[in-house]
Design a protein around this motif. Structure first.
Motif, short mmCIF file in Angstrom:
data_model
loop_
_atom_site.label_atom_id
_atom_site.label_comp_id
_atom_site.label_asym_id
_atom_site.label_seq_id
_atom_site.Cartn_x
_atom_site.Cartn_y
_atom_site.Cartn_z
N ASN A 192 33.14 40.24 41.29
CA ASN A 192 33.98 40.20 42.48
C ASN A 192 34.02 38.78 43.05
O ASN A 192 32.99 38.17 43.29
CB ASN A 192 33.41 41.16 43.52
N GLU A 219 35.43 49.76 44.70
CA GLU A 219 35.30 48.98 43.48
C GLU A 219 33.87 49.01 42.98
O GLU A 219 32.94 48.77 43.74
CB GLU A 219 35.73 47.54 43.76
N ARG A 236 37.45 48.73 38.58
CA ARG A 236 38.38 48.57 39.69
C ARG A 236 39.28 49.78 39.88
O ARG A 236 39.89 49.93 40.93
CB ARG A 236 39.24 47.33 39.45
N SER A 240 44.22 47.63 39.12
CA SER A 240 44.11 47.12 40.48
C SER A 240 43.56 48.18 41.40
O SER A 240 43.63 49.36 41.13
CB SER A 240 45.49 46.70 40.99
N SER A 241 42.96 47.71 42.45
CA SER A 241 42.55 48.65 43.48
C SER A 241 43.54 48.60 44.64
O SER A 241 43.32 49.17 45.68
CB SER A 241 41.13 48.32 43.94
#
Lengths: 361, 349
Positions: free
Chosen positions: B203, B320, B314, B47-48
């Motif tokens: 995305n 990202e 990510r 995850s970002s």
């Protein structure tokens, strides 16, 4: 399917040593025609241009009309603008045509194009680096960055392809080239995504143009291109042997791995020069050899010469069109190259007599 | 009756039905399936936003707080699944075109799918008042249209799969020039937006794309498997194939059609993600051995490549990274490493 045709093509190609075969006659007619077209296009390239120096006055200057010779503006347009451009188009065309032909023969892969050695993507990456981190702005400096980047990338590809047990195998060269090419391409995208200002300059560099090329830009490239062309000439005979397969070439006393190395070196020199002048144009290196093979048959030296001529002709034509189609603005030369070359490639591929020729490389 | 099982295969028989398993490919698949499963987990975890492992797991199971559940189940999981599907489609498509042409460089983008999709998307940008990229289905539509033009120009896909590729390069270059020309007239913001799409990114790709994509794959993948089986006969000439009861012209046309449809879908959804269609079949071939057409292996390798690249993209950088950047930056060295390592152990190129 292609293997059968390849064998057939070879037997017809190696027969008739004494009498000129229909193939040889066709090739010499094609070569003569291409030379005439070349001279015509080179002349047109000097006569036609934007600005108020009309073709008639330019013709007058070339034929030594004293009134035209006295016109300094005309002299400027002809000698400082159009002449370098014409020379640049010829240089780029000859480099890309020769190198594409070499590379396709050495990898025995008719889909191989000159971008395969990573020269194009390496040059693009170097240009982006120069623009983003080193504040390069002038086109002459970009030219140097492109040249150095392209050479460095192809050196890495060559080292990888030449290492290990299967050194110099065609598949290895092809895969190493496309793998590293992709890597440089991705790195370029990575830098570009972060910097909008670079992206704008890069966008115009990458679609290429011969506008604003000066003689002083071209001169340093000439020795490099000449070295590449000499190496190409020296490779013609060994490459013909390589066309029979690695084992046959070895039994004739050649070293396939070494030939491929020399070829790849020559290709990176030649493509490096072309990229530095006109940006990354991969297409011409694929189109010209394909057309040359369709005309020349199996003989390598003829293929090389025709390929260089065809590419120079197409490049000249595209650059002349670039000046006139949306006058007074310039069209990027790579765009016109695609508009001229795309349909041409389709036509050659469709023509039933020529359609098998491409596969026999 | 003597046993005619090929030495490298196992046969399963139940009554009149039998199924031939090549051992090496089966082993490869057995290795790749759990790998894909692990990658799904990584993709969901990566995850970002800085969500912890336990939070993610509870979100996945639907037991955490509603916000976490929503992020994990409605954004991340669909995205990972879409990535896997896009990768599988690209891998299989590349496998079919490479086999069809007998050429490692023959990736589906040579048939015009990438440039077709890009041209369609660029045209949608130029046509819209807001300068936004249009609907996702424009991509596949443009891809399939371009491929249709290529096949028409080449005069059919039948005998000369090679001619289709050369014509495809011509058409691609032409379409690329059209896109370039349109883009050079647009302002820099629009050009930047299209560039982001053209690099290949997952995305914002979620359930809305996932359902039509999975339906299409359910239809296309079995077709690809059947066609790939027939393509093994390409090693023989047309007469031999005809005597074995196979119309190679039709098989080639079918293979090309399936490859184009798969690549068109993938490009439409994820943008022209670089390198996967080239690398996945090469990797799969390493695992499956030289005599098979590795359709399943290519699907799994493609899915793994994309899933891993998307997850890495990510977490690897502060912003990202689009999946296309990661596949090409890391995919290149990875392919080389695989090639050189297997060469050292087997002594083959």
């Amino acid at each position: 399917m292609w293997k059968v045709q390849e064998i057939r093509g070879r037997t017809t190609g190696s027969r008739n040593v004494r009498h000129p075969s229909p193939e040889a006659r066709r090739a010499s007619w094609a070569a003569a025609g291409l030379v005439v077209v070349f001279l015509g296009l080179a002349l047109l390239s000097l006569l036609i241009g934007t600005g108020n120096s009309s073709p008639a006055r330019a013709w007058g200057y070339l034929t030594g009309d004293p009134a035209a010779r006295a016109d300094t503006q005309l002299r400027l347009a002809l000698l400082d603008v159009r002449l370098p451009r014409t020379l640049a188009a010829v240089l780029v065309g000859v480099c890309l045509g020769t190198s594409g032909c070499l590379l396709q023969a050495a990898t025995r892969n008719p889909l191989a194009e000159t971008g395969l050695l990573g020269v194009n993507s390496g040059a693009a990456f170097a240009v982006v680096l120069g623009l983003t981190f080193f504040g390069v702005t002038s086109s002459a400096a970009l030219l140097v960055w492109a040249l150095v980047g392209g050479m460095a990338a192809s050196a890495v590809v060559l080292l990888l392809a030449a290492s290990g047990r299967a050194a110099g195998s065609p598949l290895r060269l092809v895969l190493a080239g496309s793998a590293l090419g992709a890597t440089f391409h991705g790195l370029t995208a990575y830098v570009l995504l972060g910097t909008q200002s670079t992206f704008d300059t890069y966008r115009y560099w990458t679609i290429g143009s011969l506008a604003g090329v000066e003689i002083s830009d071209l001169l340093p490239l000439l020795p490099l291109a000449a070295a590449g062309l000499l190496a190409a000439l020296g490779c013609a005979r060994p490459l013909s042997a390589l066309g029979l397969g690695d084992d046959s070439a070895r039994s004739l006393g050649h070293h396939p791995g070494r030939i491929r190395l020399v070829v790849a070196g020559a290709v990176s020199l030649l493509v490096g020069c072309a990229v530095a002048v006109a940006g990354p144009i991969a297409f011409l290196g694929l189109l010209a050899p394909y057309a040359a093979r369709a005309v020349a048959g199996a003989r390598m030296a003829v293929q090389l010469a025709l390929s260089a001529l065809i590419a120079a002709d197409i490049m000249l034509l595209a650059d002349i069109l670039a000046r006139v189609v949306i006058r007074p603005w310039e069209t990027p030369v790579s765009v016109l190259l695609a508009f001229v070359g795309g349909p041409l490639l389709i036509w050659i591929a469709r023509s039933s007599r020529l359609s098998t020729a491409g596969a026999s490389a | 009756m003597t046993d005619v099982t090929p030495p490298d295969s196992v046969v399963l028989r139940t009554g009149t039905l039998s199924w031939l398993f090549p051992r090496r490919s089966a082993r490869a698949a057995a290795f790749l399936v759990p790998l894909a499963a692990v990658l799904i987990c990584c993709g969901v975890l990566a995850s970002s936003t800085g969500m912890s492992l336990s939070q993610t797991v509870s979100g996945l199971l639907g037991t955490g707080d509603p916000g976490t559940v929503m992020i994990v189940q409605e954004f991340r999981l669909p995205r990972v699944l879409v990535g896997l599907m896009v990768g599988a489609a690209l891998g299989v498509s590349g496998c079919l075109t490479q086999t069809l042409a007998g050429n490692r460089l023959a990736t589906p983008d040579l048939v015009g799918v990438n440039e077709g999709a890009t041209a369609a998307v660029v045209a949608s940008v130029a046509g819209s008042a807001t300068g936004m990229v249009g609907d996702w289905w424009l991509g596949p539509l443009g891809a399939v249209a371009a491929a249709a033009v290529v096949v028409l120009c080449a005069g059919g896909a039948g005998a000369a799969g090679y001619r289709v590729l050369v014509v495809g390069i011509g058409v691609s270059t032409f379409l690329g020039a059209v896109s370039d020309l349109i883009m050079s007239r647009e302002n820099d913001n629009t050009a930047g937006g299209v560039f982001l799409w053209a690099v290949g990114s997952l995305n914002g790709r979620d359930g809305g794309v996932g359902v039509p994509l999975s339906l299409a794959l359910l239809f296309l993948l079995p077709l690809a498997l059947a066609v790939g089986h027939r393509l093994q006969l390409l090693r023989f000439d047309d007469d031999m194939a005809a005597s074995l009861g196979v119309d190679l012209r039709r098989v080639r046309a079918a293979a090309l059609a399936v490859a184009v449809a798969l690549a068109g879908l993938a490009v439409g959804v994820g943008g022209p993600i670089a390198f996967v269609a080239l690398a996945a079949p090469v990797l799969a071939q390493r695992l499956a051995g030289p005599t098979r057409v590795p359709v399943i292996g290519s699907a799994l390798a493609g899915a793994a490549l994309i899933a891993a690249a998307d997850a890495l993209g990510r977490v690897i950088a502060p912003v990202e990274l689009p999946v296309g950047v990661v596949t090409s930056v890391l995919g290149g060295p990875f392919l080389l490493w695989v090639l050189f390592r297997t060469e050292r152990t087997t002594g083959k190129a």
